[in-house]
Enzyme design. Structure first.
Site, short mmCIF file in Angstrom:
data_model
loop_
_atom_site.label_atom_id
_atom_site.label_comp_id
_atom_site.label_asym_id
_atom_site.label_seq_id
_atom_site.Cartn_x
_atom_site.Cartn_y
_atom_site.Cartn_z
N PHE A 1 -14.34 1.95 4.02
CA PHE A 1 -13.24 1.35 3.51
C PHE A 1 -13.10 2.51 2.21
O PHE A 1 -13.86 2.69 1.19
CB PHE A 1 -13.83 0.79 2.69
CG PHE A 1 -12.86 -0.53 2.28
CD1 PHE A 1 -11.87 -1.38 3.47
CD2 PHE A 1 -12.47 -0.41 0.81
CE1 PHE A 1 -10.82 -2.12 2.78
CE2 PHE A 1 -11.66 -1.47 0.63
CZ PHE A 1 -11.17 -2.26 1.62
N VAL A 2 -11.64 2.85 1.03
CA VAL A 2 -11.21 3.29 0.64
C VAL A 2 -10.16 2.76 0.15
O VAL A 2 -9.18 1.38 0.82
CB VAL A 2 -10.38 4.60 1.46
CG1 VAL A 2 -11.53 6.67 1.65
CG2 VAL A 2 -9.52 4.64 2.73
N ASP B 1 -5.11 1.75 10.79
CA ASP B 1 -6.49 1.41 10.63
C ASP B 1 -7.28 0.90 12.39
O ASP B 1 -6.87 2.54 13.40
CB ASP B 1 -6.87 0.89 9.36
CG ASP B 1 -8.56 0.18 10.20
OD1 ASP B 1 -9.19 0.47 10.46
OD2 ASP B 1 -8.94 -0.25 9.99
N GLY C 1 0.76 -1.29 0.34
CA GLY C 1 -0.39 -0.25 0.05
C GLY C 1 0.58 1.32 -0.28
O GLY C 1 0.39 2.48 -0.38
N LYS D 1 -7.20 6.39 9.75
CA LYS D 1 -8.69 6.85 10.22
C LYS D 1 -9.67 6.89 11.47
O LYS D 1 -8.58 6.05 12.16
CB LYS D 1 -9.30 5.02 9.81
CG LYS D 1 -10.57 4.77 8.60
CD LYS D 1 -10.87 3.45 8.51
CE LYS D 1 -10.62 2.55 7.17
NZ LYS D 1 -11.16 2.24 6.55
N ASP E 1 0.28 3.06 4.48
CA ASP E 1 -0.84 4.22 3.01
C ASP E 1 -1.61 4.65 4.63
O ASP E 1 -2.10 5.44 4.43
CB ASP E 1 -1.67 3.26 2.70
CG ASP E 1 -1.62 1.48 2.88
OD1 ASP E 1 -1.71 1.09 4.25
OD2 ASP E 1 -1.99 0.52 1.88
N ASP F 1 -5.88 -1.01 -2.50
CA ASP F 1 -6.42 -1.64 -2.83
C ASP F 1 -7.39 -2.61 -2.15
O ASP F 1 -8.50 -2.50 -1.00
CB ASP F 1 -5.59 -3.31 -3.57
CG ASP F 1 -5.86 -4.27 -2.20
OD1 ASP F 1 -5.28 -3.51 -0.44
OD2 ASP F 1 -5.97 -5.04 -2.30
N ARG G 1 -5.68 -0.12 -7.15
CA ARG G 1 -4.01 1.01 -6.34
C ARG G 1 -3.92 2.20 -7.18
O ARG G 1 -2.65 2.70 -6.88
CB ARG G 1 -2.99 -0.06 -5.63
CG ARG G 1 -3.32 -1.07 -4.93
CD ARG G 1 -1.86 -1.97 -4.63
NE ARG G 1 -2.16 -3.70 -3.78
CZ ARG G 1 -2.05 -2.93 -2.51
NH1 ARG G 1 -2.49 -2.97 -1.74
NH2 ARG G 1 -2.58 -4.82 -2.23
P1 5GP Z 1 -3.95 -1.73 10.81
O1 5GP Z 1 -3.38 -3.11 10.63
O2 5GP Z 1 -4.05 -0.18 11.02
O3 5GP Z 1 -5.94 -1.98 11.07
O4 5GP Z 1 -4.33 -1.76 9.19
C1 5GP Z 1 -3.59 -1.13 8.19
C2 5GP Z 1 -3.87 -2.32 7.21
O5 5GP Z 1 -5.28 -2.39 6.78
C3 5GP Z 1 -3.46 -0.84 6.31
O6 5GP Z 1 -2.34 -1.14 5.74
C4 5GP Z 1 -4.24 -1.81 4.54
O7 5GP Z 1 -3.84 -2.52 3.91
C5 5GP Z 1 -5.83 -2.16 5.51
N1 5GP Z 1 -6.84 -1.60 5.77
C6 5GP Z 1 -7.21 -1.13 6.50
N2 5GP Z 1 -8.36 0.48 5.94
C7 5GP Z 1 -8.21 0.38 5.01
C8 5GP Z 1 -9.12 1.31 3.77
O8 5GP Z 1 -9.99 1.31 3.92
N3 5GP Z 1 -9.03 0.91 2.37
C9 5GP Z 1 -7.65 -0.27 2.33
N4 5GP Z 1 -7.85 -0.83 1.04
N5 5GP Z 1 -6.87 -0.56 2.92
C10 5GP Z 1 -7.55 -0.69 4.50
MG MG Z 2 -1.25 -2.04 4.66
#
Ligand code: 5GP
Ligand code: MG
Length: 177
Positions: free
Chosen positions: A146-147, A97, A38, A125, A94, A153, A159
């Site tokens: 969800f973006v 979350d 990402g 987020k 990227d 992706d 992407r």
């Molecule tokens: P975390 O580990 O902070 O929950 O999420 C990180 C990973 O989740 C990001 O690197 C991405 O791969 C995926 N992710 C989280 N939110 C989104 C979203 O809104 N869209 C997409 N495409 N991927 C997300």
């Molecule tokens: Mg990622």
């Protein structure tokens, strides 16, 4: 598909982030570690604004839900990384979350004894974070949607879009990290 952040706004914001980064490091060599996949657009557009000594490295982190590993366990491929000991490191991803990717990754990189370690994300987020982490550089705060696009992706598609857009909520977005 609804555009949330236009290509122009992303590029303007990268100008600002590059100024912040250059001011902080004051010409000291920096190793930028991007989290695959990402980070790619963010990393490529950002580093071309950084006229300072830069090394690039990549790390892969993926959540596995297989029989062998615990649900949601993070697998990190650090074999792609050079020796980070004594270097100033900036970890780029990227999106922040829940923090389940970046927080363990930060711990792993810290164990490699860099001179310093900072974190930059294109997107943060709101209202989703489970593990504490405050990014040193953040492009945009976004609502809980969800973006896709600009590195992000859905099933490995979209992407390459130059903007960030909202995808109508898929049924199980948590499986996409
Ligand atoms: P975390 O580990 O902070 O929950 O999420 C990180 C990973 O989740 C990001 O690197 C991405 O791969 C995926 N992710 C989280 N939110 C989104 C979203 O809104 N869209 C997409 N495409 N991927 C997300
Ligand atoms: Mg990622």
């Amino acid at each position: 598909m609804q555009i949330l952040i236009t290509a122009e706004r992303i590029q303007q914001r990268l100008d600002e982030l590059a100024v912040e980064i250059k001011q902080h490091y004051q010409g000291q060599p920096l190793t930028i570690v991007g989290v695959l996949t990402g980070c790619l657009m963010f990393l490529a557009d950002l580093v071309r604004r950084l006229d300072m000594p830069i090394r690039l490295a990549l790390v892969q982190a993926s959540s596995y839900r297989g029989a062998v590993t615990r649900p949601g366990e993070l697998r990190v491929r650090t074999d792609l990384l050079p020796d980070l000991r004594g270097r100033h490191v900036l970890l780029l991803d990227d999106i922040l979350d829940t923090g389940r990717t970046l927080v363990p990754l930060v711990e792993q990189l810290r164990a490699m004894e860099p001179a310093s370690l900072r974190v930059g994300v294109l997107l943060h987020k709101e209202g989703r974070q489970e593990l504490p982490l405050k990014p040193d550089y953040c492009g945009f705060h976004i609502p809980d949607l969800f973006v896709i696009g600009y590195g992000l992706d859905y099933n490995d598609e979209y992407r390459q879009l130059p903007y960030v857009a909202v995808l109508p909520m898929p049924s199980s977005s948590t499986d996409l990290a």
